[in-house]
Design an enzyme around this catalytic site. Structure first.
Site, mmCIF file in Angstrom:
data_model
loop_
_atom_site.group_PDB
_atom_site.id
_atom_site.type_symbol
_atom_site.label_atom_id
_atom_site.label_comp_id
_atom_site.label_asym_id
_atom_site.label_seq_id
_atom_site.Cartn_x
_atom_site.Cartn_y
_atom_site.Cartn_z
ATOM 1 N N HIS A 1 -1.056 7.546 8.899
ATOM 2 C CA HIS A 1 -0.703 8.919 9.138
ATOM 3 C C HIS A 1 -1.024 9.056 10.696
ATOM 4 C CE1 HIS A 1 -0.433 9.945 5.215
ATOM 5 N NE2 HIS A 1 1.032 9.719 4.806
ATOM 6 N N GLU B 1 -2.354 6.187 -13.361
ATOM 7 C CA GLU B 1 -1.845 4.903 -11.996
ATOM 8 C C GLU B 1 -3.331 4.165 -11.930
ATOM 9 O OE1 GLU B 1 -0.998 6.698 -8.351
ATOM 10 O OE2 GLU B 1 0.295 4.131 -7.337
#
Ligand code: 6MZ
Length: 364
Positions: free
Chosen positions: A65, A229
């Protein structure tokens, strides 16, 4: 070309920044290194490293990012990601990304999404249909929806439908999540069809995002959740109670969760390589794909982060075929069935069904 590449495919779980080409990531990182913003020598080996745990993957995303989050890079990455998926015969792509705010770059969540749209418009190697049918000016819709376009040499041009999901990051507040939902509503006319909840599953609390997710659903946006997850029985239970239109992963499900999932028929986005590489599933043989496939539960094979995990959708189909002993016809059916789990409107679905039906003739 191998069958898995030439076969039409549907991609429903691809994170924009996770799908960045290695070469682009290195180029952008080197440029920031030259400007003195980062130390490229420290960053290069992190980018090129292959095996990463789930927590290391999220550290890499923070780095990605820093390197990618400016308007022109986001536009470039979007263009490249769409071209890459189209080149392996993905005919419908639901691309998800987290709108980001960065005051020092003059970036708002809205301008971030506008940069993504700019990337869709910039694709030149294939026809990209991303404006929903009912929003399209008449003359354009007939071109983009009337089957394959011909170029001047009579060769069919590839075409890909793209729809966008805006992601809420689990680090975000209720207000920030709500801002993303409001933006998605404003951007529906540009092909935003839903909301995804993603980000580091070890962070944040389900209750924080619930008001925004509820609001999204009330307003007619589709919702998909990263679910299971990591091991978190209560959260998985609550997420299944919410009845999202799809879920991703489902790795740490317990008996009770499987029962609920199967009775609710919520389609599961399966990301084989991602799950194995992040050790969310110990081995491919132990992957829940096998059980869900046998139970005829709605499933779709996806890449998750094709750049970060060095994979492609064709590769995911090959892995599934090889690991679970499935033939070409079964893989084609799996791909075709995914049309029904897309968040696209009926006009697009009908068009995709036709694409698959003509592909089935070639399979005979
Ligand atoms: C959860 C994931 C993810 O949004 O910046 N993301 N979230 N689990 C995963 N499994 C490995 N892979 C990616 O794309 C990158 C972002 O997508 C989410 C994370 O929030 C990551 O920062 P965008 O385009």
């Amino acid at each position: 070309m191998e069958w898995c590449e030439s076969m039409p495919k549907i991609e429903l779980h691809a994170h924009l920044n996770g799908s960045i080409r290695d070469s682009t990531l290195l180029e952008l990182a080197r440029a920031l290194g030259d400007k003195g913003v980062i130390d490229f020598s420290q960053v290069e080996h992190v980018i090129l490293k292959n095996d990463r745990s789930l927590s290391e993957v999220f550290k890499l995303f923070d780095l990605i990012h820093i390197v990618t989050t400016d308007h022109s890079s986001i536009t470039r990455i979007t263009k490249e990601v769409v071209e890459d998926f189209a080149s392996e015969n993905v005919v419908y792509l639901e691309l998800r990304t987290t709108p980001k705010k960065n005051d020092s770059l003059g970036m708002s969540k809205r301008s971030y999404v506008e940069a993504v749209l700019e990337g869709l418009r910039a694709v030149s190697s294939v026809d990209v249909a991303f404006i929903p049918y009912n929003e399209e000016p008449r003359n354009l819709s007939s071109t983009l929806l009337s089957g394959v376009n011909e170029n001047c040499y009579g060769n069919p041009r590839k075409r890909i439908f793209v729809r966008l999901l805006l992601s809420i990051d689990r680090r975000e507040t209720t207000e920030a999540a709500m801002e993303t939902v409001m933006l998605a509503l404003e951007m529906r006319q540009f092909g935003v069809v839903g909301i995804d909840l993603s980000g580091n599953p070890a962070v944040g609390d389900w209750i924080t995002y619930l008001p925004a997710l509820r609001f999204a659903r009330e307003q007619g946006l589709y919702v998909t959740l990263h679910c299971g997850e990591v091991s978190n029985s209560k959260e998985i239970h609550d997420m299944l109670d919410f009845l999202p239109q799809r879920i991703g992963h489902a790795c740490f499900f317990e008996e009770e969760h499987w029962k609920r999932l199967k009775s609710s028929n919520i389609p599961v986005e399966i990301c084989l390589t991602s799950n194995i590489r992040t050790l969310s599933v110990p081995t491919i043989d132990a992957h829940h794909f096998a059980d869900l496939y046998k139970a005829k539960h709605p499933l779709v094979l996806c890449t998750d982060d094709s750049g970060v995990f060095s994979t492609s959708l064709s590769n995911e189909y090959k892995i599934a075929a090889d690991s679970f002993g499935l033939g070409r016809k079964q893989m084609f059916e799996l791909s075709k069935n995914a049309v029904e789990f897309t968040f696209a409107d009926n006009v697009v679905k009908e068009d995709l069904r036709k694409t698959f039906n003509s592909g089935a003739e070639n399979l005979e």
